[in-house]
Design a protein around this motif. Structure first.
Motif, PDB file in Angstrom:
ATOM      1  N   ARG A  94       0.936  -1.136   0.101  1.00  0.00           N
ATOM      2  CA  ARG A  94      -0.036  -0.053  -0.166  1.00  0.00           C
ATOM      3  C   ARG A  94       1.033   1.232  -0.205  1.00  0.00           C
ATOM      4  NH1 ARG A  94      -3.060  -1.190   3.826  1.00  0.00           N
ATOM      5  NH2 ARG A  94      -4.728  -2.155   2.846  1.00  0.00           N
ATOM      6  N   GLU A  95       1.867   1.332   0.786  1.00  0.00           N
ATOM      7  CA  GLU A  95       2.940   2.419   0.842  1.00  0.00           C
ATOM      8  C   GLU A  95       3.571   2.682  -0.647  1.00  0.00           C
ATOM      9  OE1 GLU A  95       4.760   5.534   2.285  1.00  0.00           O
ATOM     10  OE2 GLU A  95       2.978   4.602   3.069  1.00  0.00           O
ATOM     11  N   LEU A  96       3.871   1.458  -1.020  1.00  0.00           N
ATOM     12  CA  LEU A  96       4.436   1.743  -2.272  1.00  0.00           C
ATOM     13  C   LEU A  96       3.659   1.887  -3.415  1.00  0.00           C
ATOM     14  CD1 LEU A  96       7.208  -1.132  -1.982  1.00  0.00           C
ATOM     15  CD2 LEU A  96       7.640   1.205  -1.729  1.00  0.00           C
ATOM     16  N   LEU A  97       2.297   1.760  -3.448  1.00  0.00           N
ATOM     17  CA  LEU A  97       1.338   2.254  -4.614  1.00  0.00           C
ATOM     18  C   LEU A  97       0.579   3.330  -4.238  1.00  0.00           C
ATOM     19  CD1 LEU A  97      -0.030  -1.715  -5.219  1.00  0.00           C
ATOM     20  CD2 LEU A  97       1.731  -0.258  -6.616  1.00  0.00           C
ATOM     21  N   LYS A  98       0.793   3.983  -3.180  1.00  0.00           N
ATOM     22  CA  LYS A  98       0.017   4.951  -2.846  1.00  0.00           C
ATOM     23  C   LYS A  98       0.007   6.281  -4.022  1.00  0.00           C
ATOM     24  CE  LYS A  98       3.124   7.744   0.278  1.00  0.00           C
ATOM     25  NZ  LYS A  98       3.623   8.115   1.557  1.00  0.00           N
ATOM     26  N   ASN A 105       0.767   5.568  -7.091  1.00  0.00           N
ATOM     27  CA  ASN A 105       0.585   4.682  -8.712  1.00  0.00           C
ATOM     28  C   ASN A 105      -0.886   4.848  -8.960  1.00  0.00           C
ATOM     29  OD1 ASN A 105       1.254   2.454 -10.356  1.00  0.00           O
ATOM     30  ND2 ASN A 105       3.083   1.987  -8.986  1.00  0.00           N
ATOM     31  N   ASP A 106      -0.769   4.324 -10.303  1.00  0.00           N
ATOM     32  CA  ASP A 106      -1.998   4.246 -11.060  1.00  0.00           C
ATOM     33  C   ASP A 106      -2.743   2.916 -10.942  1.00  0.00           C
ATOM     34  OD1 ASP A 106      -0.168   3.080 -12.354  1.00  0.00           O
ATOM     35  OD2 ASP A 106      -0.310   4.090 -14.382  1.00  0.00           O
ATOM     36  N   ILE A 107      -2.248   2.148  -9.946  1.00  0.00           N
ATOM     37  CA  ILE A 107      -3.099   0.851  -9.835  1.00  0.00           C
ATOM     38  C   ILE A 107      -2.994   0.694  -8.164  1.00  0.00           C
ATOM     39  CG2 ILE A 107      -0.830  -0.577  -9.907  1.00  0.00           C
ATOM     40  CD1 ILE A 107      -2.653  -2.753 -11.324  1.00  0.00           C
ATOM     41  N   SER A 108      -4.214   0.049  -7.645  1.00  0.00           N
ATOM     42  CA  SER A 108      -4.443  -0.292  -6.180  1.00  0.00           C
ATOM     43  C   SER A 108      -4.108  -1.434  -5.975  1.00  0.00           C
ATOM     44  CB  SER A 108      -5.972   0.200  -5.883  1.00  0.00           C
ATOM     45  OG  SER A 108      -6.740  -0.885  -6.348  1.00  0.00           O
ATOM     46  N   ILE A 109      -4.080  -1.514  -4.506  1.00  0.00           N
ATOM     47  CA  ILE A 109      -3.672  -2.786  -4.023  1.00  0.00           C
ATOM     48  C   ILE A 109      -4.487  -3.863  -4.158  1.00  0.00           C
ATOM     49  CG2 ILE A 109      -4.689  -2.398  -1.861  1.00  0.00           C
ATOM     50  CD1 ILE A 109      -2.218  -3.621  -0.312  1.00  0.00           C
ATOM     51  N   VAL A 110      -5.780  -3.571  -4.489  1.00  0.00           N
ATOM     52  CA  VAL A 110      -6.996  -4.700  -4.885  1.00  0.00           C
ATOM     53  C   VAL A 110      -6.920  -4.864  -6.364  1.00  0.00           C
ATOM     54  CG1 VAL A 110      -9.587  -4.797  -4.928  1.00  0.00           C
ATOM     55  CG2 VAL A 110      -8.503  -3.494  -2.910  1.00  0.00           C
ATOM     56  N   GLU A 111      -6.378  -4.092  -7.175  1.00  0.00           N
ATOM     57  CA  GLU A 111      -6.351  -4.222  -8.535  1.00  0.00           C
ATOM     58  C   GLU A 111      -5.187  -4.887  -8.853  1.00  0.00           C
ATOM     59  OE1 GLU A 111      -8.541  -0.133  -9.799  1.00  0.00           O
ATOM     60  OE2 GLU A 111      -6.519  -0.128  -9.715  1.00  0.00           O
ATOM     61  N   ALA A 112      -4.080  -4.893  -8.344  1.00  0.00           N
ATOM     62  CA  ALA A 112      -2.889  -5.543  -8.655  1.00  0.00           C
ATOM     63  C   ALA A 112      -2.935  -6.750  -9.014  1.00  0.00           C
ATOM     64  CB  ALA A 112      -1.711  -5.050  -7.745  1.00  0.00           C
ATOM     65  N   PRO A 113      -3.420  -7.737  -7.975  1.00  0.00           N
ATOM     66  CA  PRO A 113      -3.579  -9.220  -8.179  1.00  0.00           C
ATOM     67  C   PRO A 113      -4.438  -9.737  -9.462  1.00  0.00           C
ATOM     68  CG  PRO A 113      -4.259  -8.662  -5.843  1.00  0.00           C
ATOM     69  CD  PRO A 113      -4.170  -7.348  -6.641  1.00  0.00           C
ATOM     70  N   PHE A 114      -5.421  -8.915  -9.741  1.00  0.00           N
ATOM     71  CA  PHE A 114      -5.922  -9.213 -11.194  1.00  0.00           C
ATOM     72  C   PHE A 114      -4.972  -9.078 -12.336  1.00  0.00           C
ATOM     73  CE2 PHE A 114      -9.916  -8.389  -9.322  1.00  0.00           C
ATOM     74  CZ  PHE A 114     -11.034  -8.991 -10.115  1.00  0.00           C
ATOM     75  N   PHE A 171       2.760  -5.788 -19.125  1.00  0.00           N
ATOM     76  CA  PHE A 171       3.768  -6.528 -18.861  1.00  0.00           C
ATOM     77  C   PHE A 171       4.876  -5.640 -18.006  1.00  0.00           C
ATOM     78  CE2 PHE A 171       8.027  -8.556 -19.221  1.00  0.00           C
ATOM     79  CZ  PHE A 171       7.784  -9.609 -18.830  1.00  0.00           C
ATOM     80  N   GLU A 172       5.097  -4.255 -18.566  1.00  0.00           N
ATOM     81  CA  GLU A 172       6.058  -3.474 -17.813  1.00  0.00           C
ATOM     82  C   GLU A 172       5.248  -3.218 -16.310  1.00  0.00           C
ATOM     83  OE1 GLU A 172       7.220   0.274 -19.698  1.00  0.00           O
ATOM     84  OE2 GLU A 172       7.234  -1.075 -21.741  1.00  0.00           O
ATOM     85  N   LYS A 173       4.069  -2.853 -16.345  1.00  0.00           N
ATOM     86  CA  LYS A 173       3.430  -2.601 -15.106  1.00  0.00           C
ATOM     87  C   LYS A 173       3.539  -3.879 -14.240  1.00  0.00           C
ATOM     88  CE  LYS A 173       1.577   0.339 -13.623  1.00  0.00           C
ATOM     89  NZ  LYS A 173       2.053   1.469 -12.526  1.00  0.00           N
ATOM     90  N   THR A 174       3.213  -5.038 -14.546  1.00  0.00           N
ATOM     91  CA  THR A 174       3.729  -6.328 -13.807  1.00  0.00           C
ATOM     92  C   THR A 174       4.854  -6.458 -13.155  1.00  0.00           C
ATOM     93  OG1 THR A 174       3.769  -7.818 -15.822  1.00  0.00           O
ATOM     94  CG2 THR A 174       1.455  -7.480 -14.718  1.00  0.00           C
ATOM     95  N   GLU A 175       5.907  -5.983 -14.014  1.00  0.00           N
ATOM     96  CA  GLU A 175       7.263  -5.967 -13.492  1.00  0.00           C
ATOM     97  C   GLU A 175       7.436  -5.192 -12.494  1.00  0.00           C
ATOM     98  OE1 GLU A 175      10.330  -7.704 -14.710  1.00  0.00           O
ATOM     99  OE2 GLU A 175       8.617  -8.836 -15.479  1.00  0.00           O
ATOM    100  N   VAL A 229       8.635  -6.227  -8.570  1.00  0.00           N
ATOM    101  CA  VAL A 229       9.754  -5.863  -7.747  1.00  0.00           C
ATOM    102  C   VAL A 229       9.358  -5.704  -6.385  1.00  0.00           C
ATOM    103  CG1 VAL A 229      11.061  -3.854  -7.722  1.00  0.00           C
ATOM    104  CG2 VAL A 229      10.909  -5.114  -9.600  1.00  0.00           C
ATOM    105  N   ILE A 230       8.027  -5.080  -6.211  1.00  0.00           N
ATOM    106  CA  ILE A 230       7.650  -5.042  -4.889  1.00  0.00           C
ATOM    107  C   ILE A 230       7.354  -6.027  -4.095  1.00  0.00           C
ATOM    108  CG2 ILE A 230       5.549  -4.010  -3.523  1.00  0.00           C
ATOM    109  CD1 ILE A 230       5.069  -2.020  -5.792  1.00  0.00           C
ATOM    110  N   MET A 231       6.870  -7.183  -4.935  1.00  0.00           N
ATOM    111  CA  MET A 231       6.537  -8.411  -4.163  1.00  0.00           C
ATOM    112  C   MET A 231       7.940  -9.154  -3.745  1.00  0.00           C
ATOM    113  SD  MET A 231       4.321 -11.116  -6.135  1.00  0.00           S
ATOM    114  CE  MET A 231       2.847 -10.515  -6.252  1.00  0.00           C
ATOM    115  N   ASP A 232       8.897  -9.239  -4.583  1.00  0.00           N
ATOM    116  CA  ASP A 232      10.192  -9.721  -4.454  1.00  0.00           C
ATOM    117  C   ASP A 232      10.730  -9.034  -3.392  1.00  0.00           C
ATOM    118  OD1 ASP A 232       9.643 -11.334  -6.383  1.00  0.00           O
ATOM    119  OD2 ASP A 232      10.998 -10.576  -7.987  1.00  0.00           O
ATOM    120  N   SER A 233      10.688  -7.543  -3.013  1.00  0.00           N
ATOM    121  CA  SER A 233      11.330  -6.946  -2.200  1.00  0.00           C
ATOM    122  C   SER A 233      10.941  -7.246  -0.939  1.00  0.00           C
ATOM    123  CB  SER A 233      11.208  -5.245  -2.534  1.00  0.00           C
ATOM    124  OG  SER A 233      11.615  -4.553  -1.634  1.00  0.00           O
ATOM    125  N   TRP A 234       9.617  -7.417  -0.890  1.00  0.00           N
ATOM    126  CA  TRP A 234       8.872  -7.679   0.312  1.00  0.00           C
ATOM    127  C   TRP A 234       9.355  -9.000   0.900  1.00  0.00           C
ATOM    128  CZ3 TRP A 234       5.388 -11.668   1.557  1.00  0.00           C
ATOM    129  CH2 TRP A 234       4.834 -11.633   2.924  1.00  0.00           C
TER     130      TRP A 234
END
Length: 151
Positions: free
Chosen positions: A33-37, A39-48, A108-112, A116-121
Motif C-alpha cells: 500500500r505504501e509503495l502503490l500510494k 501509483n495508477d493501480i491499487s492494492i486490490v487491482e494489482a492481483p488481477f 507486462f511493464e506494469k506487472t514487472e 519488484v515490490i513483491m520480491d522486495s517484500w
C-alpha cells in the motif's frame, strides 16, 4: 506492526496457521500500500493484473470466478486496464460470448513493477532464512494452498 504477546518463540506450536497467514498478509498489504500510494493501480487491482500475466487465455468470466467478484466489477476493472493500455480483450474464436484477456507490453511493464515490490517484500521477510529454508517454506505453503483448494 509489532508482534502481539501470542507471537513469542516459546509459544510457536500453540499458534494457529491462520494467525501466521493473517500477520503475513497484513505485513505485505501494508508494505505494498505504501509503495502503490502514488501509483495508477491499487492494492486490490494489482492481483488481477498479475493473474492475467501468468494465465494463458484468461477469460473475463474466469477472472470473476477466481477473485469471487461480480462480472460487472471485473468488466469495470478490465476497462480501466484497457484505458491504461495494460490489457486487450478479444473475442474467443471458438466461443463468441467469451472474452479472452491478454496483457499488452505496457501491462507486462506494469506487472514487472509489481513483481519488484513483491520480491522486495519477500526478500525482506526471508533475509534471516537460508535458501534451503526458503525452499522448504515455499514447498510447505504450496501443500497448504493445494489442500485448501480441495475444499
Amino acid at each position: 506492526m509489532a508482534l502481539s504477546e501470542q507471537f513469542k518463540e516459546d509459544n510457536i506450536e500453540n499458534i494457529r496457521i491462520y494467525h501466521y497467514v493473517e500477520e503475513l498478509v497484513y505485513s505485505y498489504r501494508t508494505y505494498e500500500r505504501e509503495l502503490l500510494k502514488d501509483n495508477d493501480i491499487s492494492i486490490v487491482e494489482a492481483p488481477f493484473l498479475l493473474r492475467i500475466r501468468f494465465s494463458d487465455n484468461a477469460s473475463q468470466n474466469e477472472l470473476s470466478k477466481l477473485f469471487k467478484v461480480s462480472k460487472g466489477y471485473t468488466a469495470k476493472l478490465l476497462r480501466k486496464f484497457e484505458d491504461n493500455s495494460w490489457v486487450t480483450r478479444k473475442e474467443d474464436p471458438d466461443n463468441h460470448r467469451k472474452k479472452i484477456v491478454k496483457l499488452t507490453p505496457e501491462g507486462f511493464e506494469k506487472t514487472e513493477e509489481l513483481l519488484v515490490i513483491m520480491d522486495s517484500w519477500e526478500n525482506k521477510i526471508t533475509q534471516n532464512l537460508s535458501p534451503v529454508e526458503v525452499s522448504i517454506l515455499k514447498k510447505l505453503l504450496f501443500q497448504l494452498v493445494k489442500e485448501s483448494g480441495d475444499n
